[in-house]
Design a protein around this motif. Structure first.
Motif, short mmCIF file in Angstrom:
data_model
loop_
_atom_site.label_atom_id
_atom_site.label_comp_id
_atom_site.label_asym_id
_atom_site.label_seq_id
_atom_site.Cartn_x
_atom_site.Cartn_y
_atom_site.Cartn_z
N TYR A 197 15.44 25.46 2.65
CA TYR A 197 14.70 24.65 1.68
C TYR A 197 15.68 23.70 1.01
N GLU A 198 15.16 22.82 0.17
CA GLU A 198 15.87 21.68 -0.42
C GLU A 198 16.01 20.59 0.65
N SER A 199 15.32 19.49 0.41
CA SER A 199 15.22 18.45 1.44
C SER A 199 16.59 17.94 1.91
N THR B 102 7.57 5.01 0.19
CA THR B 102 6.22 5.04 0.73
C THR B 102 5.20 5.47 -0.34
N ARG B 103 5.68 6.23 -1.34
CA ARG B 103 4.73 6.74 -2.34
C ARG B 103 4.89 6.06 -3.69
N LYS B 104 5.50 4.88 -3.70
CA LYS B 104 5.84 4.27 -4.98
C LYS B 104 4.62 4.03 -5.87
N TYR C 173 12.24 28.85 -4.98
CA TYR C 173 11.88 27.81 -5.95
C TYR C 173 10.39 27.49 -5.90
N GLY C 174 9.70 27.99 -4.85
CA GLY C 174 8.26 27.74 -4.72
C GLY C 174 7.92 26.28 -4.47
N LYS C 175 8.81 25.59 -3.78
CA LYS C 175 8.58 24.15 -3.54
C LYS C 175 8.58 23.84 -2.06
N VAL C 176 7.96 22.71 -1.72
CA VAL C 176 8.09 22.16 -0.36
C VAL C 176 9.04 20.97 -0.45
N PRO C 177 9.69 20.60 0.65
CA PRO C 177 9.55 21.15 1.99
C PRO C 177 10.35 22.44 2.22
N VAL C 178 9.86 23.17 3.25
CA VAL C 178 10.60 24.34 3.77
C VAL C 178 10.63 24.18 5.29
N ASN D 270 -2.04 26.10 -5.76
CA ASN D 270 -2.38 27.50 -5.53
C ASN D 270 -1.40 28.02 -4.47
N LYS D 271 -0.17 28.27 -4.92
CA LYS D 271 0.90 28.54 -3.96
C LYS D 271 0.70 29.88 -3.25
N SER D 272 0.93 29.85 -1.95
CA SER D 272 0.78 31.09 -1.18
C SER D 272 2.01 31.97 -1.41
N1 LIG Z 1 14.80 19.28 -4.84
C1 LIG Z 1 13.66 19.61 -4.03
C2 LIG Z 1 12.40 19.09 -4.72
C3 LIG Z 1 11.16 19.49 -3.97
C4 LIG Z 1 9.90 19.23 -4.79
O1 LIG Z 1 9.93 18.97 -6.01
N2 LIG Z 1 8.77 19.33 -4.11
C5 LIG Z 1 7.50 19.17 -4.78
C6 LIG Z 1 6.52 18.41 -3.87
S1 LIG Z 1 7.11 16.83 -3.46
C7 LIG Z 1 6.90 20.54 -5.04
O2 LIG Z 1 6.96 21.40 -4.19
N3 LIG Z 1 6.34 20.73 -6.24
C8 LIG Z 1 5.71 21.95 -6.59
C9 LIG Z 1 6.31 22.57 -7.79
O3 LIG Z 1 7.33 22.07 -8.32
O4 LIG Z 1 5.75 23.58 -8.27
C10 LIG Z 1 13.81 19.01 -2.62
O5 LIG Z 1 14.39 17.93 -2.50
O6 LIG Z 1 13.37 19.64 -1.66
#
Ligand SMILES: N[C@@H](CCC(=O)N[C@@H](CS)C(=O)NCC(=O)O)C(=O)O
Length: 158
Positions: free
Chosen positions: A32-34, A125-127, A18-23, A7-9
């Motif tokens: 953004y983009e890790s 860590t999340r394998k 891109y609507g992704k974390v991390p930011v 439920n993205k803010s």
């Molecule tokens: N290439 C991006 C990938 C980031 C990514 O995929 N984050 C996931 C969480 S680990 C996310 O936000 N997913 C939500 C989505 O794709 O809608 C990065 O390295 O920052």
């Protein structure tokens, strides 16, 4: 920032198109983009250098960061989201075999501990989320993973 990805803010989508974390929000700077965030932090805090001085080695670090993000994590993410699981499990095993070859006789993936090693920590860590085991079939990756997870800063990161 932390957020509910189901439920993205509006804030998240405004900060990251891109609507992704991390930011990372650092004053007026939004990143953004890790991989970009990690390089920004490395350059902002030069007292703890995490990129080699040598130009060719810096390129190698970027190659292995890209490998993690566009291959390993891509396959792992598909498994996690139940997308073409068998195909992606096969791909993941191939990527781990490539990494195992790269890690033969090495403590870290490129020369000394660098942003490249750090990039793999979340995968390691999340394998379990990715239904992957890293056992004796990938002995060099297994040792590398253990070495990284023993680091105090990695251990103390939730
Ligand atoms: N290439 C991006 C990938 C980031 C990514 O995929 N984050 C996931 C969480 S680990 C996310 O936000 N997913 C939500 C989505 O794709 O809608 C990065 O390295 O920052």
């Amino acid at each position: 920032m932390e957020c509910d990805l189901q439920n993205k803010s509006e804030e998240l989508v405004t900060l990251n198109p891109y609507g992704k974390v991390p930011v990372l929000v650092d004053g007026d700077t939004v990143i953004y983009e890790s991989a970009v965030i990690n390089e920004y932090l490395d350059e902002k805090f030069p007292e703890v250098p995490l990129m080699p001085n040598d130009l060719a080695q810096r390129a190698q670090v970027r190659i292995w960061i890209d490998f993690c993000n566009t291959r390993l994590q891509a396959a792992a993410g598909n498994i996690r989201h139940d997308h073409e699981v068998e195909k992606n499990r096969k791909r993941l095993a191939e990527h781990l075999a490539t990494l195992d070859e790269q890690m033969a006789g090495k403590d870290f993936i490129v020369d000394d501990y660098s942003l490249a090693d750090i990039t793999y920590v979340p995968f390691f860590t999340r394998k379990d989320h990715y239904k992957v085991s890293i056992g004796d079939e990938f002995p060099n990756v297994k040792r590398w993973r253990e070495r990284l997870l023993e680091r105090p800063k990695v251990k103390s990161t939730p």
